[in-house]
Design a protein around this motif. Sequence first.
Motif, PDB file in Angstrom:
ATOM      1  N   HIS A 241       0.852  -1.183   0.000  1.00 58.96           N
ATOM      2  CA  HIS A 241       0.000   0.000   0.000  1.00 58.96           C
ATOM      3  C   HIS A 241       0.893   1.239   0.000  1.00 58.96           C
ATOM      4  O   HIS A 241       1.904   1.284   0.707  1.00 58.96           O
ATOM      5  CB  HIS A 241      -0.925  -0.013   1.210  1.00 58.96           C
ATOM      6  CG  HIS A 241      -1.888  -1.158   1.194  1.00 58.96           C
ATOM      7  ND1 HIS A 241      -3.061  -1.136   0.470  1.00 58.96           N
ATOM      8  CD2 HIS A 241      -1.840  -2.380   1.786  1.00 58.96           C
ATOM      9  CE1 HIS A 241      -3.700  -2.284   0.627  1.00 58.96           C
ATOM     10  NE2 HIS A 241      -2.982  -3.057   1.418  1.00 58.96           N
ATOM     11  N   SER A 243       3.366   4.023   0.128  1.00 56.18           N
ATOM     12  CA  SER A 243       4.172   4.464   1.255  1.00 56.18           C
ATOM     13  C   SER A 243       5.267   5.377   0.717  1.00 56.18           C
ATOM     14  O   SER A 243       5.659   5.267  -0.450  1.00 56.18           O
ATOM     15  CB  SER A 243       4.782   3.237   1.955  1.00 56.18           C
ATOM     16  OG  SER A 243       5.512   3.604   3.099  1.00 56.18           O
ATOM     17  N   LEU A 365      -6.115  -2.769   3.051  1.00 57.57           N
ATOM     18  CA  LEU A 365      -6.618  -1.408   3.208  1.00 57.57           C
ATOM     19  C   LEU A 365      -7.610  -1.336   4.368  1.00 57.57           C
ATOM     20  O   LEU A 365      -8.537  -2.129   4.459  1.00 57.57           O
ATOM     21  CB  LEU A 365      -7.312  -0.948   1.923  1.00 57.57           C
ATOM     22  CG  LEU A 365      -8.016   0.416   2.026  1.00 57.57           C
ATOM     23  CD1 LEU A 365      -7.005   1.537   2.189  1.00 57.57           C
ATOM     24  CD2 LEU A 365      -8.907   0.654   0.818  1.00 57.57           C
ATOM     25  N   LEU A 367      -9.447   2.064   6.032  1.00 58.12           N
ATOM     26  CA  LEU A 367      -9.509   3.523   6.040  1.00 58.12           C
ATOM     27  C   LEU A 367      -9.478   4.090   7.455  1.00 58.12           C
ATOM     28  O   LEU A 367      -9.091   5.249   7.652  1.00 58.12           O
ATOM     29  CB  LEU A 367     -10.753   4.000   5.288  1.00 58.12           C
ATOM     30  CG  LEU A 367     -10.704   3.770   3.767  1.00 58.12           C
ATOM     31  CD1 LEU A 367     -12.017   4.181   3.117  1.00 58.12           C
ATOM     32  CD2 LEU A 367      -9.536   4.521   3.137  1.00 58.12           C
ATOM     33  N   ARG A 370      -5.968   4.672   7.926  1.00 59.20           N
ATOM     34  CA  ARG A 370      -5.526   5.862   7.172  1.00 59.20           C
ATOM     35  C   ARG A 370      -5.842   7.140   7.949  1.00 59.20           C
ATOM     36  O   ARG A 370      -5.011   8.064   8.008  1.00 59.20           O
ATOM     37  CB  ARG A 370      -6.219   5.897   5.797  1.00 59.20           C
ATOM     38  CG  ARG A 370      -5.862   7.139   4.970  1.00 59.20           C
ATOM     39  CD  ARG A 370      -4.386   7.168   4.629  1.00 59.20           C
ATOM     40  NE  ARG A 370      -3.951   8.422   4.024  1.00 59.20           N
ATOM     41  CZ  ARG A 370      -3.493   9.465   4.698  1.00 59.20           C
ATOM     42  NH1 ARG A 370      -3.427   9.427   6.025  1.00 59.20           N
ATOM     43  NH2 ARG A 370      -3.091  10.546   4.066  1.00 59.20           N
ATOM     44  N   HIS A 374      -3.233  10.003   9.682  1.00 62.57           N
ATOM     45  CA  HIS A 374      -3.405  11.449   9.508  1.00 62.57           C
ATOM     46  C   HIS A 374      -3.446  12.160  10.860  1.00 62.57           C
ATOM     47  O   HIS A 374      -2.833  13.230  11.029  1.00 62.57           O
ATOM     48  CB  HIS A 374      -4.694  11.714   8.727  1.00 62.57           C
ATOM     49  CG  HIS A 374      -4.948  13.157   8.438  1.00 62.57           C
ATOM     50  ND1 HIS A 374      -4.132  13.912   7.628  1.00 62.57           N
ATOM     51  CD2 HIS A 374      -5.938  14.002   8.865  1.00 62.57           C
ATOM     52  CE1 HIS A 374      -4.598  15.147   7.554  1.00 62.57           C
ATOM     53  NE2 HIS A 374      -5.687  15.226   8.297  1.00 62.57           N
ATOM     54  N   GLU A 393       2.575  11.367   4.500  1.00 61.74           N
ATOM     55  CA  GLU A 393       1.559  10.375   4.841  1.00 61.74           C
ATOM     56  C   GLU A 393       1.387   9.383   3.701  1.00 61.74           C
ATOM     57  O   GLU A 393       1.268   9.769   2.535  1.00 61.74           O
ATOM     58  CB  GLU A 393       0.224  11.063   5.121  1.00 61.74           C
ATOM     59  CG  GLU A 393       0.254  12.021   6.293  1.00 61.74           C
ATOM     60  CD  GLU A 393      -1.072  12.726   6.501  1.00 61.74           C
ATOM     61  OE1 GLU A 393      -2.125  12.090   6.280  1.00 61.74           O
ATOM     62  OE2 GLU A 393      -1.052  13.920   6.877  1.00 61.74           O
ATOM     63  N   VAL A 395      -0.685   5.366   2.826  1.00 59.96           N
ATOM     64  CA  VAL A 395      -1.989   4.753   3.077  1.00 59.96           C
ATOM     65  C   VAL A 395      -2.067   4.208   4.500  1.00 59.96           C
ATOM     66  O   VAL A 395      -3.051   4.416   5.202  1.00 59.96           O
ATOM     67  CB  VAL A 395      -2.261   3.644   2.051  1.00 59.96           C
ATOM     68  CG1 VAL A 395      -3.523   2.865   2.406  1.00 59.96           C
ATOM     69  CG2 VAL A 395      -2.395   4.248   0.653  1.00 59.96           C
ATOM     70  N   ARG A 396      -1.030   3.516   4.932  1.00 57.51           N
ATOM     71  CA  ARG A 396      -0.988   2.994   6.306  1.00 57.51           C
ATOM     72  C   ARG A 396       0.365   3.283   6.946  1.00 57.51           C
ATOM     73  O   ARG A 396       0.831   2.535   7.805  1.00 57.51           O
ATOM     74  CB  ARG A 396      -1.273   1.482   6.328  1.00 57.51           C
ATOM     75  CG  ARG A 396      -0.415   0.647   5.383  1.00 57.51           C
ATOM     76  CD  ARG A 396      -0.743  -0.838   5.485  1.00 57.51           C
ATOM     77  NE  ARG A 396      -0.342  -1.396   6.758  1.00 57.51           N
ATOM     78  CZ  ARG A 396       0.824  -2.000   6.981  1.00 57.51           C
ATOM     79  NH1 ARG A 396       1.728  -2.119   6.014  1.00 57.51           N
ATOM     80  NH2 ARG A 396       1.093  -2.493   8.173  1.00 57.51           N
ATOM     81  N   VAL A 496      -6.003   9.413  -0.649  1.00 51.75           N
ATOM     82  CA  VAL A 496      -5.303   8.894   0.532  1.00 51.75           C
ATOM     83  C   VAL A 496      -3.805   9.160   0.471  1.00 51.75           C
ATOM     84  O   VAL A 496      -3.061   8.766   1.367  1.00 51.75           O
ATOM     85  CB  VAL A 496      -5.573   7.384   0.713  1.00 51.75           C
ATOM     86  CG1 VAL A 496      -7.022   7.144   1.093  1.00 51.75           C
ATOM     87  CG2 VAL A 496      -5.196   6.596  -0.538  1.00 51.75           C
ATOM     88  N   TYR A 540      -5.915   0.879  -6.120  1.00 53.04           N
ATOM     89  CA  TYR A 540      -5.760   2.332  -6.090  1.00 53.04           C
ATOM     90  C   TYR A 540      -5.780   2.939  -7.484  1.00 53.04           C
ATOM     91  O   TYR A 540      -5.350   2.318  -8.464  1.00 53.04           O
ATOM     92  CB  TYR A 540      -4.451   2.707  -5.392  1.00 53.04           C
ATOM     93  CG  TYR A 540      -4.412   2.249  -3.963  1.00 53.04           C
ATOM     94  CD1 TYR A 540      -5.115   2.926  -2.978  1.00 53.04           C
ATOM     95  CD2 TYR A 540      -3.696   1.107  -3.599  1.00 53.04           C
ATOM     96  CE1 TYR A 540      -5.097   2.494  -1.659  1.00 53.04           C
ATOM     97  CE2 TYR A 540      -3.677   0.666  -2.285  1.00 53.04           C
ATOM     98  CZ  TYR A 540      -4.385   1.360  -1.321  1.00 53.04           C
ATOM     99  OH  TYR A 540      -4.376   0.925  -0.018  1.00 53.04           O
ATOM    100  N   GLN A 576      -5.283  16.007   0.832  1.00 55.67           N
ATOM    101  CA  GLN A 576      -5.608  14.737   1.470  1.00 55.67           C
ATOM    102  C   GLN A 576      -7.100  14.701   1.811  1.00 55.67           C
ATOM    103  O   GLN A 576      -7.666  15.679   2.293  1.00 55.67           O
ATOM    104  CB  GLN A 576      -4.795  14.563   2.757  1.00 55.67           C
ATOM    105  CG  GLN A 576      -3.288  14.584   2.574  1.00 55.67           C
ATOM    106  CD  GLN A 576      -2.731  13.261   2.070  1.00 55.67           C
ATOM    107  OE1 GLN A 576      -3.482  12.343   1.716  1.00 55.67           O
ATOM    108  NE2 GLN A 576      -1.413  13.152   2.025  1.00 55.67           N
TER     109      GLN A 576
END
Length: 647
Positions: A241, A243, A365, A367, A370, A374, A393, A395-396, A496, A540, A576
């Motif tokens: 995911h 990064s 994923l 959210l 996520r 943030h 930032e 996704v994770r 994201v 994505y 974002q």
Amino acid sequence: MAVLTVVAPGVQTTVQDLAGRLGLWDVGVPPSGAADELSFALVNAAVGNPSSAAGLECVLTGPALTCDEDRLICVGGAVHNATIDGWRVRPGLVVRLPAGSVLDLGPLDGPGTRGYLAIEGGLDVPLVLGSRATFVLGGFGGHEGRPLAAGDQLPLGRRENLLSPQSVEPPVMSDSWQVRVIPGPHGAPDHLTADGVDAFFASNWIVDHRSDRTGIRLTGPMPGWARTDGGEAGLHPSNVHDSAYPVGGIMLSGDTPVIVGKDGPSLGGFVVPAVVIEADRWMLGQLRAGDTVQLVPVTVETAAEAIEERRAWLSDLRQEPAPRAAIAAGPARPDVLHRSDGTPPYTIRCAGERHLLVEAGPTELDLTVRVWIHLLAQALRANRPDGVTEMVEGVRSLLIAVDSARLGLVEVAERLAFLATGLADPETVVLPAREVTLPIAFDHPEAHEAMRRYATSVRPDAPWCPDNVEFIRRVNDLQHRDEVFEIVRAATYLVVGLGDVYLGAPVAVPIDPRHRLVTTKYNPARTWTPQNAVGIGGIYLCVYGMEGPGGYQLVGRTVPVWRLSPGDEQPWLLRQFDLIRFTPVSAEELAHDRAEIKAGRADLRVSPATFSIADVRRIEQEAPVDIATVRAKRRAAFEAERARWGA
């Protein structure tokens, strides 16, 4: 004002400075600046310039130049054949360039690949986003955002209050390099096997001819993967995911190691098993096609000692540089600084000696995770210690850059762990957002041109050739190509991440799981993608901010999401957690829209909105059976496709 005039431009000669652009990595603006930081810093200091002064970088063949007044100059890097009016100039020696004389840097015939010129007073080109460095792919900085051409005139800076000149000894060039790296943030057993990690560091890698300022591609053995795919991030085990990467990070783009360069991407979806230490990053600017590279794992402490020796040398050029000690290999496992089993669970690892990577939650994923990332980033911004220079930032994940001269990684990790205990519950947070409507031309001719080039010159037998949309249809068990377009049109995409790929470009995911088309990224990546192409990788969607390499399966093209013009304080147009909707248009209509936005006569269609996890939960509760059915169907098609690859 004195000027430096270009008689002959050489190859890819650009204006660069040392530091480049800082503080914009989180929106996909690379630092740029000198690829070989050490050689540039040495010649700049040699003529007495401050470290902020701009000079020239050239590749393979240097420029010929003349000045309208006497100035001190120093050449370095891979320059071995420089002359002034035919008289040889020794690299590292400070000499006077008489007014009207011609300085010719000559061919850079190796070892090394980049040469540097510093001139007394520096090059007084305009600052763009805080730097004079040229970012050619983005078309800004330096001299008109491009390589130099014959007849260009570069204004020179003032000579007052400069330091005393001091000739220097350039670093030794080679065609066989030992590059020190810090293992991680990814490795065994999650992504690579223990044997795979050992082989990665034991191999002699060859520099590929497609290497450039965006990244150094290495050829060698296949990675020893510990898994068969990247799940929702993509079909290939290299996929993660999205990064953030540090400069010098070695990402595995499919099965190909690529070392992120000074013009490289800040965000992407590939495993990073090691990061080049700051003291050895200069070597990346000198790697030449065919050179051999050994990646030697060392500790953070060794890296810190190496950069301190560098700083001491540059602060007093009269002293001899410390001899490079024999390299003692360190542990090959990532350095974990903190681990928490809370909600969500998270790990903080070193990503080189100047970066930390926080990774939270499961590898699929979520959210909620996520939003948690943030909130953690917001908390650190509100309690930012002196020495934290960047936060990006994913996704994770959250990548944090640190000035190691002012702040230690352990201290930052402790601060993050403390802040994490006081975050709000992501399930209850409502985030401000905007709904942004973008026109999209599906099946755009430029997207098909990118597919054609790839099939012709890179991998004609790839399963996504010759038609990416047909590939997406197949791996999602859809009946017709147009169903791909209909799903993209119907979806509401949540931003994201920014900067994938470059210049404020969004990576986004449909809020409704039924709209999450699953695919994989190119392996190896494309070498060319049209600006503002729209692609899907894993689950994505991204919009390419500019021309360049890429790996997402292309479905169409949209309008610019970046507009840099004089006076623009924020040229990126998305934020974002913005919500993106697409409106289909023809290729001709899109061309008109693109021209209007580029000229500043039109803008994106934007309306206020919010985002919360409650929005996601509502969809999940309204159609649980439908969502489960779609997921199962796509997973089965995904597995069938992978089985065909292995047949």
